[in-house]
Design a protein around this motif. Structure first.
Motif, PDB file in Angstrom:
ATOM      1  N   ALA A 243      -7.338  58.314 -12.841  1.00 34.53           N
ATOM      2  CA  ALA A 243      -7.030  56.881 -12.826  1.00 34.53           C
ATOM      3  C   ALA A 243      -6.871  56.392 -14.258  1.00 34.53           C
ATOM      4  CB  ALA A 243      -8.146  56.108 -12.130  1.00 34.53           C
ATOM      5  N   ALA A 244      -5.961  55.465 -14.465  1.00 34.14           N
ATOM      6  CA  ALA A 244      -5.706  54.937 -15.801  1.00 34.14           C
ATOM      7  C   ALA A 244      -6.911  54.174 -16.324  1.00 34.14           C
ATOM      8  CB  ALA A 244      -4.489  54.020 -15.775  1.00 34.14           C
ATOM      9  N   GLY A 248      -4.991  52.292 -20.940  1.00 30.56           N
ATOM     10  CA  GLY A 248      -3.869  53.030 -20.394  1.00 30.56           C
ATOM     11  C   GLY A 248      -2.988  52.155 -19.522  1.00 30.56           C
ATOM     12  N   GLU A 249      -3.613  51.279 -18.735  1.00 27.74           N
ATOM     13  CA  GLU A 249      -2.845  50.353 -17.896  1.00 27.74           C
ATOM     14  C   GLU A 249      -1.988  49.423 -18.752  1.00 27.74           C
ATOM     15  OE1 GLU A 249      -5.487  48.278 -15.330  1.00 27.74           O
ATOM     16  OE2 GLU A 249      -5.686  49.941 -13.910  1.00 27.74           O
ATOM     17  N   LYS A 250      -2.563  48.954 -19.874  1.00 28.85           N
ATOM     18  CA  LYS A 250      -1.800  48.077 -20.769  1.00 28.85           C
ATOM     19  C   LYS A 250      -0.621  48.827 -21.381  1.00 28.85           C
ATOM     20  CE  LYS A 250      -5.731  45.143 -22.066  1.00 28.85           C
ATOM     21  NZ  LYS A 250      -6.634  44.745 -23.179  1.00 28.85           N
ATOM     22  N   ASP A 313      -1.425  58.630 -20.473  1.00 27.75           N
ATOM     23  CA  ASP A 313      -1.405  59.825 -21.312  1.00 27.75           C
ATOM     24  C   ASP A 313       0.031  60.116 -21.745  1.00 27.75           C
ATOM     25  OD1 ASP A 313      -4.113  60.128 -21.068  1.00 27.75           O
ATOM     26  OD2 ASP A 313      -4.020  61.775 -19.609  1.00 27.75           O
ATOM     27  N   LEU A 314       0.160  60.847 -22.845  1.00 25.47           N
ATOM     28  CA  LEU A 314       1.484  61.192 -23.365  1.00 25.47           C
ATOM     29  C   LEU A 314       1.770  62.657 -23.101  1.00 25.47           C
ATOM     30  CD1 LEU A 314       1.302  59.330 -26.808  1.00 25.47           C
ATOM     31  CD2 LEU A 314       2.010  58.437 -24.570  1.00 25.47           C
ATOM     32  N   MET A 326       5.629  58.915 -21.606  1.00 20.91           N
ATOM     33  CA  MET A 326       4.357  58.408 -21.092  1.00 20.91           C
ATOM     34  C   MET A 326       4.246  58.712 -19.596  1.00 20.91           C
ATOM     35  SD  MET A 326       2.727  54.592 -21.212  1.00 20.91           S
ATOM     36  CE  MET A 326       2.501  54.725 -22.976  1.00 20.91           C
ATOM     37  N   TYR A 327       3.158  59.359 -19.217  1.00 23.31           N
ATOM     38  CA  TYR A 327       2.923  59.614 -17.799  1.00 23.31           C
ATOM     39  C   TYR A 327       2.506  58.303 -17.137  1.00 23.31           C
ATOM     40  CZ  TYR A 327       1.224  61.665 -13.473  1.00 23.31           C
ATOM     41  OH  TYR A 327       1.035  61.967 -12.136  1.00 23.31           O
TER      42      TYR A 327
END
Length: 361
Positions: A243-244, A248-250, A313-314, A326-327
């Motif tokens: 889960a982000a 990560g969500e931003k 994540d990249l 970007m995943y």
């Protein structure tokens, strides 16, 4: 981005990669059957013309754009180093200016001390005692004279130290100027390579007829789809459930908002991006700056296993780490592909994966 919005991304992924390919492993790849065209007359030129086999053209274009991406990373790296060196030179210039002001003040003090010694004749305290009409007064002042001598010695030492500091700052600034000149040369060379590769690719594409360009676009889609299918057939997506994070969500939300903007080499937004310009700006917007280039992102950020990756994540691509995306979840990425394309959604396995890095480890 709230993950109640995954359906939006899934819809976009469907358009790019097809739900059956992104959503389940074991799906066989099948190239579409060619549409029969009219039989050319005797005077018609062969299609495709000799040397223009479209699969070879696609491979040539891939190489040209890959080489342009490598040169773009070199350009971006030189640009970052130039910025750092320029900032260092500015800081050194301030120190030099402050040092000069301090040196001027010390010289004023030294001049005042020299003038005072001239007025007193530079006579040592013993001689002043013997020749004075008031030896007691001389004795009272002798301590002050000794203090003055010590102060003068300290002043001379401070002058010497300040002069050395100024010389050190000047030497450091000269060294930074040399490095800056080197980076400018590197940038110019990288810019030339980029322009050569892109011009060659554009020329190659411009020589194709409209129908061949359309076939070439289909071949590119099929190659990406085939790679994505092969990746999914490993069953990897069944293991990816991360889960982000809040950051990560931003980052994903920022990247999503850039969809449709053009790829421009060296660009960091807000109107256009290259691949690492997009990922670095997305994470900067999330409050967690990352290195500017895909190669430095690969070197400096924490590596995570593909099965442990999460949205934000990249994913670094190719053996030379020349591309980054970007995943965003559900087997999909958002990336800035190459010149002539826009920021888009694609399959995470549509290119050779080098590894995954996490900015907010």
């Amino acid at each position: 981005m709230g993950w109640g919005k995954r359906s939006i991304l899934s819809a976009a992924v469907t358009v790019v990669c097809a739900v059956t390919v992104l959503g389940a492993s074991g799906t066989a790849f099948a190239a579409p059957k060619p549409t029969p065209g009219p039989t050319p007359g005797p005077s018609a030129s062969p299609t495709p013309p000799p040397g223009k086999d479209l699969e070879q053209v696609r491979e040539k274009l891939d190489k040209l754009y890959h080489d342009a991406a490598v040169a773009t990373d070199a350009y971006n790296a030189a640009e970052e180093r130039s910025k750092q060196q320029s900032a260092t030179i500015v800081a050194l210039a301030r120190k030099i200016d402050q040092g000069r002001q301090r040196l001027a003040g010390l010289r004023d003090q030294a001049g005042a001390a020299a003038r005072e010694q001239y007025r007193t004749g530079g006579m040592p305290p013993t001689a002043q005692f013997l020749l004075s009409d008031d030896p007691g007064q001389v004795l009272d002042g002798a301590g002050l004279v000794l203090q003055g001598q010590r102060a003068t010695k300290s002043l001379i030492g401070e002058l010497a130290r300040t002069q050395k500091q100024l010389q050190d700052y000047a030497d450091a600034a000269a060294e930074q100027w040399k490095k800056l000149d080197t980076e400018r040369t590197a940038k110019a060379a990288a810019r030339k390579r980029i322009q050569q590769q892109i011009s060659a690719a554009e020329k190659l594409e411009s020589e194709l007829e409209k129908k061949d360009k359309e076939r070439l676009a289909r071949l590119e889609e099929q190659a990406a789809l085939k790679a994505q299918t092969k990746w999914l057939d490993t069953g990897i997506l069944k293991k990816v459930h991360g889960a982000a994070s809040a950051q990560g969500e931003k980052a994903v939300a920022f990247a999503t908002a850039q969809l449709g903007k053009p790829y421009v080499w060296g660009a960091e937004g807000p109107e256009s991006y290259d691949c690492s310009g997009l990922t670095s700006q997305a994470w900067a917007a999330a409050g967690h700056p990352v290195p500017r280039t895909s190669q430095e992102q690969w070197k400096q950020l924490r590596h995570v296993d593909i099965k442990d990756m999460r949205p934000g994540d990249l994913i670094i691509y190719f053996d030379d780490a020349s591309h980054v995306a970007m995943y965003v979840g559900d087997g999909a990425i958002i990336h800035a592909p190459r010149p002539g394309r826009t920021v888009t959604v694609a399959g995470a396995g549509s290119m050779p994966i080098l590894g995954v890095v996490r900015p907010d480890a």
